[in-house]
Design an enzyme around this catalytic site. Structure first.
Site, PDB file in Angstrom:
ATOM      1  NE  ARG A   1      -3.614  -0.337   2.507  1.00 44.50           N
ATOM      2  CZ  ARG A   1      -4.778  -0.623   1.932  1.00 44.50           C
ATOM      3  NH1 ARG A   1      -5.365   0.277   1.174  1.00 44.50           N
ATOM      4  NH2 ARG A   1      -5.342  -1.809   2.112  1.00 44.50           N
TER       5      ARG A   1
ATOM      6  NE  ARG B   1      -1.736  -3.640  -3.365  1.00 43.49           N
ATOM      7  CZ  ARG B   1      -2.863  -3.566  -2.677  1.00 43.49           C
ATOM      8  NH1 ARG B   1      -3.726  -4.588  -2.720  1.00 43.49           N
ATOM      9  NH2 ARG B   1      -3.165  -2.502  -1.963  1.00 43.49           N
TER      10      ARG B   1
END
Length: 430
Positions: free
Chosen positions: A278, A391
């Site tokens: 994140r 990610r």
């Protein structure tokens, strides 16, 4: 965005469906605003019609040499009354628009009940999570040990939630983005776009980021010109067709782009503050499809398979889940999440969300096609990540790690990288 009349006609059903996502629809307030809007429109129309009749009488009376004093006075009164009604109509219209912009999309009945990821329903699992004979490291430790990721210097440059990749790490990010674009354009028929990273308030509103999520956006501008940094390429790609009527023969449209994405992640501090999961700035390949509404359900399944193809190409273990109604994004009516296996956390984490928005975004952005009768009608829009680079790097490093600290990369990346392995000291090895 909704059609006020459609919500009012649905009545209790609209209230029920929105309650599934935790939103309380004030139907009486909506009905009141819609009624006042319609009354103002009727009153204004009546006043304009009377003004036209009085103007005609003034003309005729003047020709006949009659006294037009009272007629001219009435004309002035009508003009003032019309101006007052129009001001009231503009105010009510703005209140109605603000209310409609704040109401989320109606969740699809296929979405399970619930308000968090705990209520997501698993659809399938693909691949087997790797089993290690040693304690697996997380991607931060792996990246820093090999020298291909540098979080400390990124923090020095920009503060927390940023990353610097270097050497084989930077090459890996570039290779992943190119692989994903090649899959989508060559195998799945998407048209690649290079789009602006700064967009207007109207553009952000068209896809539903504004007004609700303004605190999550990075904003900039020059002089009095306001611009927002895109949180995803969904925003410019979908709005390419704002205020247009797309010929039916051109549907479905399949668009893709690789862009940086900027999100302040307001309110999410404490979760995933470490690493690539994140961040405020990250890179992502996005997929957008613009389709006839009758085809939207089938197009959603197709788009999910396109995102899955990226993970299959890399040999990464993952699963697909259907999000609960209360955990579905503001603009979406049904969302599938694809979650990739993260060994260090011993769990699956979201790597892609693929959503069907129905006509919700199309109404906000005024994107239409023509029906069989030739009349304009709203399209349906869909979008999904295919995939976020950061990610994917996190999952790839963790699933590819070896006991000696090296990383063995998937064979499909070799044509893009020129090496198959990253040694423990970060050296690329063929």
């Amino acid at each position: 965005m909704h059609d006020a009349r459609a919500l009012i006609e649905m009545g209790a059903e609209a209230v029920r469906r929105l309650a599934r996502r935790g939103y309380t629809l004030d139907l009486s307030a909506l009905e009141d605003l819609q009624s006042r809007r319609n009354q103002n429109i009727r009153s204004a129309d009546e006043l304009r019609a009377e003004s036209k009749r009085v103007a005609s009488e003034v003309q005729q009376t003047a020709k006949q040499g009659g006294d037009i004093t009272k007629l001219k006075e009435r004309a002035r009164e009508l003009k003032d009354e019309t101006r007052e009604i129009e001001a009231g109509q503009e105010q009510v219209q703005e209140q109605l628009r603000d209310l409609l912009l704040s109401i989320p999309n109606l969740p699809d009945d296929a979405a399970p009940d619930g308000d968090s990821d705990e209520f997501a329903v698993e659809v399938r699992r693909v691949g087997t999570p790797p089993a290690f004979s040693f304690e697996p490291k997380d991607h931060v430790d792996l990246g820093e040990a090999t020298g291909i990721l540098d979080f400390a210097r990124a923090t020095k440059l920009s503060g927390p939630r940023f990353a610097v990749s270097r050497g084989a790490g930077a090459a890996l990010e570039r290779a992943l983005a190119t692989l994903f674009l090649d899959l989508h354009t060559r195998r799945h028929g998407y048209i690649e776009h290079a789009v602006p990273y700064l967009v207007t308030r109207k553009t952000m509103t068209g896809t539903g980021q504004l007004p609700k999520f303004e605190e999550d956006l990075f904003k900039t501008g020059v002089a009095d010109r306001e611009l927002f940094l895109i949180p995803t390429a969904e925003v410019p790609l979908t709005n390419l067709y704002a205020d247009e009527i797309i010929p039916p023969a051109e549907l479905p449209l399949a668009l893709t782009a690789h862009t940086p994405c900027f999100r302040s992640e307001a309110g999410s501090y404490g979760r995933d503050t470490r690493g690539l999961i994140r961040q405020h700035q990250f890179s992502k390949v996005e997929m957008v499809r613009i389709v006839d509404p009758k085809d939207a359900d089938a197009e959603l399944e197709k788009m999910v398979s396109h995102a899955e193809a990226c993970l299959k190409e890399l040999g990464l273990a993952y699963r697909v889940v259907t999000l609960a109604a209360g955990d579905t994004g503001f603009s979406a009516q049904l969302t599938y999440d694809i979650e990739v296996w993260i060994p260090s956390q011993n769990t699956y984490r979201e790597i892609s969300s693929i959503s069907n928005f129905g006509t919700f975004q199309a109404r906000r952005a005024n994107i239409r096609t023509r029906g069989e009768d030739g009349k304009p009608k709203l399209v349906a829009t869909l979008n999904g990540s295919g995939l976020p680079v950061g990610r994917t790097v996190a999952a790839l490093l963790e699933q590819a790690q070896q006991e000696d600290g090296s990383l063995v990369l998937p064979e499909p990346l070799f044509p893009y990288l020129g090496f198959r392995r990253i040694s423990a000291d970060g050296t690329p090895e063929a």
